[in-house]
Motif scaffolding. Structure first.
Motif, PDB file in Angstrom:
ATOM      1  N   GLU A 114       0.825  -1.212   0.000  1.00 19.19           N
ATOM      2  CA  GLU A 114       0.000   0.000   0.000  1.00 19.19           C
ATOM      3  C   GLU A 114       0.857   1.258   0.000  1.00 19.19           C
ATOM      4  N   GLY A 115       0.821   1.970  -1.114  1.00 14.03           N
ATOM      5  CA  GLY A 115       1.564   3.227  -1.218  1.00 14.03           C
ATOM      6  C   GLY A 115       3.038   3.037  -1.518  1.00 14.03           C
ATOM      7  N   LYS A 116       3.469   1.792  -1.779  1.00 19.06           N
ATOM      8  CA  LYS A 116       4.886   1.555  -2.030  1.00 19.06           C
ATOM      9  C   LYS A 116       5.038   0.656  -3.246  1.00 19.06           C
ATOM     10  N   GLY A 117       4.425   1.068  -4.347  1.00 20.03           N
ATOM     11  CA  GLY A 117       4.399   0.249  -5.543  1.00 20.03           C
ATOM     12  C   GLY A 117       5.743  -0.004  -6.180  1.00 20.03           C
ATOM     13  N   GLU A 118       6.744   0.830  -5.828  1.00 18.86           N
ATOM     14  CA  GLU A 118       8.055   0.633  -6.429  1.00 18.86           C
ATOM     15  C   GLU A 118       8.722  -0.653  -5.940  1.00 18.86           C
ATOM     16  N   LYS A 119       8.201  -1.248  -4.875  1.00 17.15           N
ATOM     17  CA  LYS A 119       8.759  -2.501  -4.357  1.00 17.15           C
ATOM     18  C   LYS A 119       8.112  -3.669  -5.096  1.00 17.15           C
ATOM     19  N   ILE A 135      -5.685   6.012 -16.956  1.00 23.22           N
ATOM     20  CA  ILE A 135      -5.554   6.224 -15.511  1.00 23.22           C
ATOM     21  C   ILE A 135      -5.611   4.894 -14.774  1.00 23.22           C
ATOM     22  N   THR A 136      -4.948   4.861 -13.639  1.00 23.88           N
ATOM     23  CA  THR A 136      -4.963   3.675 -12.801  1.00 23.88           C
ATOM     24  C   THR A 136      -5.100   4.089 -11.347  1.00 23.88           C
ATOM     25  N   GLU A 137      -5.625   3.190 -10.540  1.00 25.36           N
ATOM     26  CA  GLU A 137      -5.770   3.480  -9.110  1.00 25.36           C
ATOM     27  C   GLU A 137      -4.392   3.577  -8.476  1.00 25.36           C
ATOM     28  N   SER A 138      -4.203   4.560  -7.618  1.00 25.26           N
ATOM     29  CA  SER A 138      -2.914   4.796  -6.975  1.00 25.26           C
ATOM     30  C   SER A 138      -3.152   5.083  -5.486  1.00 25.26           C
ATOM     31  N   PHE A 139      -2.123   5.659  -4.861  1.00 24.06           N
ATOM     32  CA  PHE A 139      -2.223   5.976  -3.430  1.00 24.06           C
ATOM     33  C   PHE A 139      -1.519   7.297  -3.160  1.00 24.06           C
ATOM     34  N   ASP A 140      -2.244   8.235  -2.596  1.00 28.32           N
ATOM     35  CA  ASP A 140      -1.697   9.548  -2.258  1.00 28.32           C
ATOM     36  C   ASP A 140      -1.104   9.471  -0.849  1.00 28.32           C
ATOM     37  N   LYS A 141       0.231   9.458  -0.771  1.00 26.40           N
ATOM     38  CA  LYS A 141       0.894   9.310   0.530  1.00 26.40           C
ATOM     39  C   LYS A 141       0.637  10.505   1.442  1.00 26.40           C
ATOM     40  N   ASN A 177      -2.881  10.287   2.424  1.00 26.23           N
ATOM     41  CA  ASN A 177      -3.112   8.958   3.005  1.00 26.23           C
ATOM     42  C   ASN A 177      -4.453   8.362   2.542  1.00 26.23           C
ATOM     43  N   LYS A 178      -4.665   8.416   1.230  1.00 21.43           N
ATOM     44  CA  LYS A 178      -5.893   7.839   0.684  1.00 21.43           C
ATOM     45  C   LYS A 178      -5.670   7.430  -0.771  1.00 21.43           C
ATOM     46  N   LYS A 179      -6.584   6.608  -1.269  1.00 24.05           N
ATOM     47  CA  LYS A 179      -6.496   6.166  -2.653  1.00 24.05           C
ATOM     48  C   LYS A 179      -6.760   7.331  -3.595  1.00 24.05           C
ATOM     49  N   SER A 180      -6.101   7.271  -4.764  1.00 24.01           N
ATOM     50  CA  SER A 180      -6.285   8.320  -5.762  1.00 24.01           C
ATOM     51  C   SER A 180      -6.150   7.678  -7.142  1.00 24.01           C
ATOM     52  N   PHE A 181      -6.071   8.523  -8.176  1.00 21.80           N
ATOM     53  CA  PHE A 181      -5.863   8.023  -9.530  1.00 21.80           C
ATOM     54  C   PHE A 181      -4.621   8.675 -10.127  1.00 21.80           C
ATOM     55  N   GLU A 182      -3.889   7.908 -10.892  1.00 24.09           N
ATOM     56  CA  GLU A 182      -2.627   8.370 -11.476  1.00 24.09           C
ATOM     57  C   GLU A 182      -2.664   8.176 -12.985  1.00 24.09           C
ATOM     58  N   ALA A 183      -2.088   9.126 -13.720  1.00 25.46           N
ATOM     59  CA  ALA A 183      -1.999   9.021 -15.175  1.00 25.46           C
ATOM     60  C   ALA A 183      -0.857   8.074 -15.549  1.00 25.46           C
ATOM     61  N   VAL A 184      -1.137   7.160 -16.470  1.00 21.31           N
ATOM     62  CA  VAL A 184      -0.144   6.181 -16.929  1.00 21.31           C
ATOM     63  C   VAL A 184      -0.264   6.022 -18.445  1.00 21.31           C
TER      64      VAL A 184
END
Length: 283
Positions: free
Chosen positions: A89-94, A261-267, A270-277
């Motif tokens: 959660e919130g650490k997609g780079e891992k 767009i894809t579902e993301s996480f705004d650190k 501290n909530k879910k958001s959407f990110e452009a991809v």
């Protein structure tokens, strides 16, 4: 052992490093895991997390990951799943944490979730040679879902990566190549094969989602991310430079783009958001 973090100055800049005490626990946790002493490894890692006030090198993540993998080894995959999900959660780079979740679901024969987390791992940043076992795993997941052509494409990608790095296929990869009757001696173009596989990922992840149009409204001071304002004038989406299919020097404020767009996480919030991809510059 000293509990004091180490301060190293290079070129006039200070950087903070782990104390000898923290380094000792990092070494001990890895040693216990590698020796198969899983219960003691959990105990030591939990003690370190509770008693070392300031952890470095993302050890707060790595120690919990070790605990999760210990639970996998002792047969408690449900507990491992809970821990790994909290790390994702919130650490997609891992990406390898998502890979581990995918493997847990695969063993549970929950192939839909195995594919979901496997694709998240594949889409996240990481070296292809490091990810070759992930791509092998995805070929097996896709096979289980009767997506044979997609599975074959992933097997071909594995061969291409191994060829590009003068590396031999392991037993599982050899079995995949044999199943799909692939000639491992025939050269496969890595770049073209990666593009083909990425199309498969996008089709599965985004499906029939239509591309949106917008403009790069802001580039953040870090020079690695920014925001895109959609043409509807209301919605704004965070983006990362590595999501844009263009040279970095061409990424400028005011540039028109199309994107998914894809579902993301705004650190910060501290909530879910959407990110452009999957962003392309519009000429």
């Amino acid at each position: 052992l000293s509990h004091q973090e180490q301060i190293i100055t290079i070129g006039g800049k200070e950087s903070k490093h782990a104390s000898n005490y923290e380094n000792y626990y990092s070494f001990l946790i890895n040693l216990l895991f590698n020796e198969g002493n899983y219960f003691e490894c959990i105990k030591v890692a939990e003690y370190a997390l509770e008693n070392i006030k300031q952890l470095h090198y993302d050890n707060s993540i790595w120690f919990k990951r070790r605990i999760a993998l210990c639970h996998v080894e002792i047969g408690d995959s449900d507990k491992a799943e809970i821990i790994l999900k909290s790390l994702v959660e919130g650490k997609g780079e891992k990406w390898f944490i998502e890979f581990e979740l995918s493997k847990i679901y695969f063993e549970q024969e929950n192939f839909e979730k195995a594919l979901n987390f496997g694709l998240k791992a594949a889409k996240n940043f990481g070296d292809d040679l490091m990810k070759v076992n992930l791509y092998t795993h995805l070929a097996r997941v896709l096979y289980k879902q009767d997506k044979l052509e997609s599975a074959k494409s992933h097997a071909e990608l594995v061969i291409a990566i191994k060829q590009a790095n003068d590396s031999k296929l392991d037993a599982v990869q050899q079995k995949l190549a044999s199943f799909f009757k692939l000639n491992t001696e025939q050269k496969i173009d890595l770049r073209n094969q990666k593009r083909e596989v990425e199309k498969i990922w996008n089709e599965i992840i985004y499906g029939a989602q239509e591309k949106l149009n917008g403009i790069i409204s802001k580039i953040l001071p870090n020079g690695k991310s920014g925001f895109i304002k959609a043409d509807n004038g209301k919605d704004s989406y965070f983006f990362r430079f590595n999501s844009i299919k263009a040279k970095k020097e061409l990424i400028q404020e005011g540039k028109k783009v199309n994107f998914l767009i894809t579902e993301s996480f705004d650190k910060k919030k501290n909530k879910k958001s959407f990110e452009a991809v999957e962003i392309f510059l519009v000429r």
